[in-house]
Design a protein around this motif. Structure first.
Motif, short mmCIF file in Angstrom:
data_model
loop_
_atom_site.label_atom_id
_atom_site.label_comp_id
_atom_site.label_asym_id
_atom_site.label_seq_id
_atom_site.Cartn_x
_atom_site.Cartn_y
_atom_site.Cartn_z
N ASP A 61 0.83 -1.21 0.00
CA ASP A 61 0.00 0.00 0.00
C ASP A 61 0.86 1.25 0.00
O ASP A 61 0.56 2.23 -0.71
N LYS A 62 1.93 1.25 0.80
CA LYS A 62 2.82 2.41 0.84
C LYS A 62 3.49 2.62 -0.52
O LYS A 62 3.56 3.75 -1.02
N LEU A 63 3.97 1.55 -1.12
CA LEU A 63 4.64 1.68 -2.42
C LEU A 63 3.70 2.26 -3.47
O LEU A 63 4.10 3.06 -4.32
N ARG A 64 2.44 1.86 -3.41
CA ARG A 64 1.46 2.40 -4.37
C ARG A 64 1.21 3.89 -4.13
O ARG A 64 1.09 4.66 -5.08
N THR A 65 1.14 4.28 -2.87
CA THR A 65 0.91 5.70 -2.59
C THR A 65 2.12 6.54 -3.01
O THR A 65 1.97 7.73 -3.31
N PHE A 66 3.32 5.94 -3.05
CA PHE A 66 4.51 6.67 -3.48
C PHE A 66 4.51 6.88 -4.99
O PHE A 66 5.31 7.66 -5.50
N GLY A 67 3.67 6.14 -5.71
CA GLY A 67 3.60 6.29 -7.16
C GLY A 67 4.58 5.44 -7.93
O GLY A 67 4.98 5.80 -9.05
N LEU A 68 4.95 4.27 -7.37
CA LEU A 68 5.84 3.39 -8.11
C LEU A 68 5.16 2.88 -9.38
O LEU A 68 3.94 2.81 -9.46
N ASP A 69 5.96 2.53 -10.36
CA ASP A 69 5.42 2.10 -11.65
C ASP A 69 4.72 0.75 -11.55
O ASP A 69 3.71 0.51 -12.23
N GLU A 70 5.25 -0.15 -10.73
CA GLU A 70 4.65 -1.47 -10.55
C GLU A 70 4.80 -1.90 -9.09
O GLU A 70 5.82 -1.61 -8.46
N VAL A 71 3.79 -2.60 -8.58
CA VAL A 71 3.87 -3.21 -7.25
C VAL A 71 3.32 -4.62 -7.37
O VAL A 71 2.18 -4.82 -7.80
N HIS A 72 4.14 -5.60 -7.01
CA HIS A 72 3.77 -7.01 -7.14
C HIS A 72 3.77 -7.67 -5.78
O HIS A 72 4.72 -7.52 -5.00
N GLU A 73 2.72 -8.42 -5.48
CA GLU A 73 2.60 -9.11 -4.20
C GLU A 73 2.58 -10.62 -4.40
O GLU A 73 2.41 -11.12 -5.50
N GLY A 74 2.78 -11.35 -3.29
CA GLY A 74 2.67 -12.80 -3.31
C GLY A 74 3.82 -13.52 -3.98
O GLY A 74 3.68 -14.67 -4.39
N ILE A 75 4.97 -12.89 -4.07
CA ILE A 75 6.13 -13.53 -4.70
C ILE A 75 6.86 -14.38 -3.67
O ILE A 75 7.28 -13.88 -2.63
N GLY A 76 6.98 -15.66 -3.94
CA GLY A 76 7.60 -16.56 -2.98
C GLY A 76 6.80 -16.71 -1.71
O GLY A 76 7.35 -16.99 -0.65
N GLY A 77 5.49 -16.51 -1.81
CA GLY A 77 4.63 -16.60 -0.64
C GLY A 77 4.08 -15.24 -0.28
O GLY A 77 3.00 -14.85 -0.72
N THR A 78 4.83 -14.48 0.51
CA THR A 78 4.35 -13.17 0.96
C THR A 78 5.29 -12.04 0.54
O THR A 78 5.21 -10.94 1.07
N GLY A 79 6.19 -12.31 -0.40
CA GLY A 79 7.13 -11.30 -0.83
C GLY A 79 6.48 -10.20 -1.66
O GLY A 79 5.46 -10.41 -2.32
N VAL A 80 7.09 -9.03 -1.62
CA VAL A 80 6.61 -7.86 -2.36
C VAL A 80 7.77 -7.27 -3.15
O VAL A 80 8.90 -7.18 -2.64
N VAL A 81 7.50 -6.86 -4.38
CA VAL A 81 8.51 -6.17 -5.20
C VAL A 81 7.87 -4.93 -5.80
O VAL A 81 6.80 -5.00 -6.43
N GLY A 82 8.51 -3.79 -5.59
CA GLY A 82 8.09 -2.55 -6.23
C GLY A 82 9.11 -2.16 -7.29
O GLY A 82 10.32 -2.31 -7.08
N VAL A 83 8.64 -1.66 -8.42
CA VAL A 83 9.51 -1.30 -9.54
C VAL A 83 9.38 0.20 -9.78
O VAL A 83 8.27 0.72 -9.93
N LEU A 84 10.53 0.87 -9.83
CA LEU A 84 10.56 2.31 -10.07
C LEU A 84 11.53 2.59 -11.21
O LEU A 84 12.69 2.17 -11.16
#
Length: 271
Positions: free
Chosen positions: A40-63
């Motif tokens: 949620d924080k990464l989305r409010t920052f305006g990142l280009d992509e936010v991906h959840e559920g990687i490797g279970g509960t991992g998160v990756v944000g792309v800027l």
């Protein structure tokens, strides 16, 4: 504080995020609310992509910054430890028996701060991937993310991370060539013999005594089998055996998370 210093201006908010995360810790692969908070924080920052559920509960944000093919990863860990907090702090853990005792709450908050600062000023070339890894504490969360296609989906040239170090003076950063932190592996040993009454131990074999001797002897690996200038630590963290006060059990076991930056310890652990 420097005039118009964006880091100083953001610091109170980063501390607030850290306190929230510290008060709401979650164990490895159970970091559902922590991951949701981060995403949620990464989305409010305006990142280009936010991906959840990687490797279970991992998160990756792309800027993405200015046009460029280069890419790096910045990483933090999401999980807490099964530790009972008794600090009495206002932001102490609200979950009995679970605590951010290794500083991952601070790592998460710092990486969120970095994401916010870079999103506000994209004066860099290429791409930054913000990697929030689950289950760093003994559960292999990094491997789960890699097996889930982390680097195929988010190719980077290198991944950078920091770890808090309470003994380091405030405002100082430490770095070195080669391994910095210990790698972790585990092994379990079971000692078996013949049980006996505690008043007549000569009628049996004592696996508890054998386990105790092993705990002392295994430290010779560090003191006599490894170059003194090398990095190695062996720690026995659990011993289990018996359930009656006056009976020598027939079975006893040792369990060790063996932490080392040397392949020697991993060889022993797997052997």
């Amino acid at each position: 504080m420097l005039h118009n210093d964006p880091i100083a201006a953001l610091t109170p908010q980063v501390v607030e995020w850290r306190h929230h995360i510290h008060a709401n810790p979650e164990l490895g692969f159970q970091e559902y609310e922590t991951a949701r908070f981060v995403a949620d924080k990464l989305r409010t920052f305006g990142l280009d992509e936010v991906h959840e559920g990687i490797g279970g509960t991992g998160v990756v944000g792309v800027l993405r910054g200015r046009p460029g093919v280069r890419a790096i990863g910045l990483r933090a860990e999401l999980d807490a430890l099964p530790v009972l907090e008794k600090t009495g702090l206002p932001h102490a853990s609200k979950k009995d028996g679970v605590m951010h005792a290794c500083g991952h709450d601070g790592h998460i908050a710092m990486l969120l701060g970095a994401a916010k600062l870079l999103a506000d000023n994209r004066a860099f070339d290429g791409t930054v991937c913000f990697i929030f890894q689950p289950a760093e504490e003994n559960e292999g969360g990094s491997m789960r993310m890699i097996e889930d296609g982390l680097f195929e989906r988010f190719p980077v040239e290198a991944v950078y991370a920091v770890h808090n170090w309470p003994g380091l003076p405030l405002g100082k950063i430490a770095a070195r060539a080669g391994a910095m932190m210990a790698a972790v592996d585990t092994f379990e040993l079971t000692f078996e013999g013949t049980g006996a009454h505690a008043a007549m131990p000569q009628l049996g074999d004592d696996p508890v005594l054998a386990a105790g001797a092993f705990v002392q002897a295994v430290q010779r690996i560090v003191s006599r089998s490894v170059d003194p200038q090398g990095a190695l630590v062996v720690s026995i963290t659990q011993i289990h055996g018996g359930n009656v006060g006056n009976i020598v059990p027939a079975r006893s076991g040792c369990r060790e998370p063996a932490a080392s930056s040397s392949p020697l310890c991993r060889t022993i652990a797997k052997g």
